[in-house]
Design an enzyme around this catalytic site. Structure first.
Site, PDB file in Angstrom:
ATOM      1  N   VAL A  63      -0.511  56.880  55.560  1.00 18.01           N
ATOM      2  CA  VAL A  63       0.852  55.693  56.068  1.00 18.01           C
ATOM      3  C   VAL A  63       2.195  56.065  56.097  1.00 18.01           C
ATOM      4  O   VAL A  63       1.807  56.680  57.155  1.00 18.01           O
ATOM      5  CB  VAL A  63       1.468  55.815  53.774  1.00 18.01           C
ATOM      6  CG1 VAL A  63       0.147  56.099  52.865  1.00 18.01           C
ATOM      7  CG2 VAL A  63       1.825  57.506  54.135  1.00 18.01           C
ATOM      8  N   GLU A  64       2.611  54.460  56.092  1.00 18.87           N
ATOM      9  CA  GLU A  64       3.637  54.866  56.826  1.00 18.87           C
ATOM     10  C   GLU A  64       3.167  54.340  58.359  1.00 18.87           C
ATOM     11  O   GLU A  64       4.352  55.564  59.477  1.00 18.87           O
ATOM     12  CB  GLU A  64       5.105  55.367  56.019  1.00 18.87           C
ATOM     13  CG  GLU A  64       5.640  55.511  55.787  1.00 18.87           C
ATOM     14  CD  GLU A  64       6.269  54.480  55.335  1.00 18.87           C
ATOM     15  OE1 GLU A  64       6.853  54.008  56.205  1.00 18.87           O
ATOM     16  OE2 GLU A  64       7.188  54.602  54.307  1.00 18.87           O
ATOM     17  N   GLY A  65       2.144  54.043  58.814  1.00 23.68           N
ATOM     18  CA  GLY A  65       2.039  54.297  60.435  1.00 23.68           C
ATOM     19  C   GLY A  65       0.753  55.061  60.697  1.00 23.68           C
ATOM     20  O   GLY A  65       1.396  57.131  59.829  1.00 23.68           O
ATOM     21  N   LEU A  71      11.912  52.121  57.248  1.00 19.50           N
ATOM     22  CA  LEU A  71      11.256  52.588  57.459  1.00 19.50           C
ATOM     23  C   LEU A  71      11.526  54.115  57.345  1.00 19.50           C
ATOM     24  O   LEU A  71      11.308  55.002  57.783  1.00 19.50           O
ATOM     25  CB  LEU A  71       9.744  52.632  58.718  1.00 19.50           C
ATOM     26  CG  LEU A  71       9.790  51.173  58.184  1.00 19.50           C
ATOM     27  CD1 LEU A  71       8.370  51.216  59.971  1.00 19.50           C
ATOM     28  CD2 LEU A  71       7.717  52.034  57.603  1.00 19.50           C
TER      29      LEU A  71
END
Length: 833
Positions: A502-504, A376
């Site tokens: 996105v990505e959390g 990530l």
């Protein structure tokens, strides 16, 4: 009187020992020596000396004799600590263990070693990387028509897709032996920054294969057979990847994932009894999913027949699956806020795959979450910060030009103080974004994988993009909201929630990850205490806990005393790593680092496991840690210009604006934390330590804001540096279709016409010019010899360029699907109802 001096002397000595973090045994020796020597200088009664020695020995002996200390104190605390220690899921443990600690650890120390940061190499691109950015990336930007992409095709044009594949954009992170470009993180970031300023759709399309996708997972964990099978084809664009993680009811909570894989044996490609996995899943929000040829899939793996071992629940696992595998269903498309990048759901029912399709093979079964957490960092550290920075740079340049070109009341709107304030915020924030983006990419190129830093830049730079785009919308007004080929801002505005999500999701990232993970990973002692508490060997646990706990106690006292001293002195006595105008900011950041470390320890000590649920409090501490990092990045960028003092001098307003803003924000968030801390007496005491003389930091001054706004409003080397790395269409043909090219041309023409404009204004003020229309005024002024032919040409060119730059798009009704141009409500319909 001598007794008072004696007590003050001991207090000053202890304060000094804790301030400089002298080891316990050395400090005890110094105190003992002082107790021996000082009475020889100043007479004290035997009673006073005896009491002093008794107190000293009662404290010093058990603290310095470790077996005694463990028996009397540490073992009892360890037993209590084990009872109150919050439970931690496997996914939480793996998230905590992902990546490593870098400069964030120094910021948590309360005493950052600035030279460590300044020794980090300045960002640099190789000749090959520069050539790619100046060649294929520039050509790609020329090739893209974002209005066509987002309004008509709802996809990149076929020629753009082909160009992206042929030139290797999808294989930037893949090594050359597999046909990739093997670019650095810095180059990867620079490519996304430039493309993002041109098209969010193209930037996202390029980002995904080069961040959280099968390529990175294969490079880190794949078997050689998997690498040989896929990486060559991924690098050439013959395979298009996506990664399916998000389930309908399990977004950020991977533990709630309902997608399953069951270890079993079945027939595959005509071969019987193949050991494999029977998969059932449903995923959504998968970027490139509708067009992908190879699907990375995350699922929970179970082994009910114990074909792999004794364990039934193996955990989250990642596999690579060709999308033409029987049972794989590629859904239709999502439509993410008028952005045209490919995104959609997919699912599978009773899909059987061989066991060796697990990324990394059978031995990586159950290790998928750790793999994902470590990978990530690419999306968080590189892609999304680069996308956000590209938007910030574009807006700084274009909005600055617009604010100069657009006039109200015969004055450029950028000269109105209200607009000027917003321009300063855009410029100062964009300066920070580029500094944080490049520093973080450099750290990754140096072999770091800072998970907390990646969360900091992901959250803060995407939020910074939100602010600068919204500010730009306020300045552009109607031209910002009327979509069309002339509007460079509207699609960027619409795409803001995409990067936020996105990505959390950003709310989760701020309230749980930045401080929650940082407090454990980056703190010098908390993780050691937790690991000691989990240790089954009590003797080892006792030794490890004792060492970590008492070091932690000394650390907390040190930061309390350091915070108080630095607050009382305004951090004037802190040694800065460089002299000049930036030195004061190093000193203040050191003060806030000490205050942050002290307040964090108080929060952990008082609230314990409950702190995990106090997300408003942890969010404010996350903001302090974020600003410590972001402002460190700004200082590092300024430091890297040290060989060019002219550059440093010209960029100083940008440095000062961000640093003043950041110091005020840290003060504000610590204040909000203390206002809302549930134990009020402790909050009162901590406030007196952290802010002994009150809150002294203010927002950037109006004078400083004026200087930053002026940088955006006028062409200069500083403006070029601030916006370096974006696509600048500056040839004459570009002005026919590029809004930025028209704004830049208008800015240039209006600046060139400034002397002529002053002459014309003088002519109008003289009362000899009676015309009302602009063209007639110019002709009359020329006829009256107020201006010459060159002035006429300059004014006419500036007027044409200004009008062309400020025009907005208009469309025939049929372009919106209307069959008629008749009004919806005619006289007849109004009369008849």
């Amino acid at each position: 009187m001598s007794l008072l001096i004696y007590l003050l002397m001991l207090t000053a000595l202890l304060w000094t020992l804790f301030y400089f973090r002298i080891p316990l045994l050395v400090g005890s020796t110094v105190v003992a020596a002082t107790l021996i020597i000082w009475p020889q200088i100043v007479h004290f009664s035997a009673v006073t000396q005896s009491i002093t020695w008794i107190v000293f020995l009662i404290i010093a002996v058990p603290l310095n004799i470790k077996p005694l200390r463990r028996t009397l104190i540490s073992n009892r605390l360890l037993a209590w600590f084990r009872k109150i220690m919050p439970s931690m899921s496997q996914t939480e443990r793996e998230a905590l263990n992902a990546g490593n600690v870098w400069w964030d650890g120094e910021l948590f120390s309360g005493k950052p070693q600035w030279q460590m940061l300044l020794n980090t190499p300045a960002p640099i691109l190789s000749p090959e990387e520069k050539a790619f950015i100046e060649g294929p990336v520039e050509d790609l930007c020329h090739l893209i028509d974002d209005w066509r992409t987002t309004q008509h095709d709802f996809d990149l044009a076929p020629e753009v897709w082909q160009f992206i594949k042929e030139k290797g954009f999808l294989g930037m992170i893949i090594p050359k032996r597999y046909g990739g470009l093997a670019f650095s993180a810095q180059a990867h970031s620079a490519v996304v920054t430039k493309v993002a300023g041109r098209s969010i759709t193209a930037a996202v399309t390029i980002m995904v294969p080069n961040s959280l996708g099968p390529a990175e997972l294969l490079l880190r964990y794949g078997t050689e057979a998997q690498k040989e099978r896929y990486l060559h084809r991924l690098a050439k664009g013959d395979e298009l990847p996506c990664f399916a993680l998000t389930s309908p009811e399990a977004g950020s909570d991977a533990a709630a994932m309902t997608d399953t894989g069951i270890i079993c044996k079945d027939e595959f490609n005509g071969e019987k009894d193949v050991l494999g996995i029977r998969l059932n899943w449903e995923k959504r929000y998968i970027t490139l999913g509708p067009v992908a040829t190879v699907l990375g899939l995350a699922f929970k793996l179970y082994d009910p027949e114990h074909l792999l071992g004794d364990k039934e629940d193996l955990g989250i696992t990642c596999a690579l699956i060709p999308t033409d595998t029987p049972g794989v269903e590629i859904g239709k498309r999502h439509f993410p806020l008028n952005s045209a990048f490919q995104n959609g759901p997919n699912s599978g029912k009773d899909v059987f795959i061989p066991i060796d399709w697990i990324i990394g093979g059978q031995q990586q079964a159950g290790h998928g979450w750790r793999m994902l957490m470590e990978c990530l960092a690419a999306g968080r550290s590189i892609s999304l910060p680069a996308l956000s920075t590209g938007a910030g740079k574009l807006i700084s340049r274009a909005t600055g030009a617009y604010a100069h070109v657009r006039k109200q009341f015969k004055t450029s709107i950028g000269r109105f103080e209200g607009v000027e304030e917003v321009l300063a915020r855009i410029g100062g924030t964009s300066y920070m974004m580029d500094a944080a983006r490049s520093l973080t990419a450099t750290a990754i190129d140096q072999g770091e994988s800072p998970s907390v830093v990646s969360a900091i830049v992901k959250y803060n730079l995407t939020e910074a993009m939100r602010r600068v785009v919204t500010d730009a919308m306020d300045i552009h007004g109607g031209s910002g909201i009327c979509l069309g080929p002339r509007n460079f801002l509207g699609r960027v505005y619409q795409s803001i929630p995409i990067s936020i999500t996105v990505e959390g999701a950003n709310i989760l990232t701020r309230s749980l990850i930045i401080f929650g993970q940082g407090a454990i990973r980056c703190h010098p002692y908390v993780l050691k205490e937790l690991e000691a508490a989990k240790e089954s060997d009590f003797d080892k646990a006792s030794r490890d806990f004792d060492q970590a706990f008492f070091a932690h106690v000394g650390f907390t006292i040190s930061n309390a005393l350091r915070s108080l001293f630095l607050g009382l002195t305004g951090a004037r006595f802190v040694k800065a790593p460089e002299q000049g105008p930036s030195a004061v900011y190093y000193r203040h950041l050191t003060r806030f680092s000490s205050a942050f470390a002290f307040v964090s320890d108080i929060a952990i000590l008082v609230l314990g496991g409950d702190l995990k649920r106090k997300e408003k409090l942890t969010g404010r501490l996350a903001d302090v840690l974020s600003h410590l990092y972001l402002t460190s990045a700004v200082l590092k960028r300024y430091y890297d210009q040290r060989d060019d003092q002219a550059q440093q001098h010209d960029d100083l307003p940008l440095l000062r604006w961000w640093c003043d803003h950041s110091l005020h924000e840290m003060q504000l968030n610590l204040d909000r934390f203390l206002i809302n801390f549930p134990i009020r007496p402790i909050a009162w005491l901590v406030r007196r330590i952290v802010f002994p003389l009150g809150k002294s930091f203010s927002e950037p001054s109006d004078t400083l804001g004026h200087a930053v706004a002026s940088i955006l409003l006028n062409p200069s080397a500083t403006r070029d540096r601030l916006t370096q790395g974006i696509f600048l269409p500056n040839d004459e043909s570009s002005r026919e279709k590029e809004p930025l090219a028209r704004l830049e041309h208008a800015l240039k023409c209006m600046i060139e016409a400034t002397p002529a404009e002053k002459k014309l204004r003088a002519a109008l003020q003289s009362g000899k010019i009676k015309s009302y229309h602009r063209d007639q005024q110019i002709k009359a002024a020329f006829a009256a010899d107020f201006i010459d032919q060159n002035d006429v040409d300059l004014l006419s060119n500036a007027d044409r360029a200004q009008q062309e730059a400020l025009r907005v798009d208009e469309f025939d009704p049929f372009e919106f699907g209307q069959k008629t141009t008749a009004p919806y409500f005619t006289r007849e319909t109004r009369e008849t109802g």
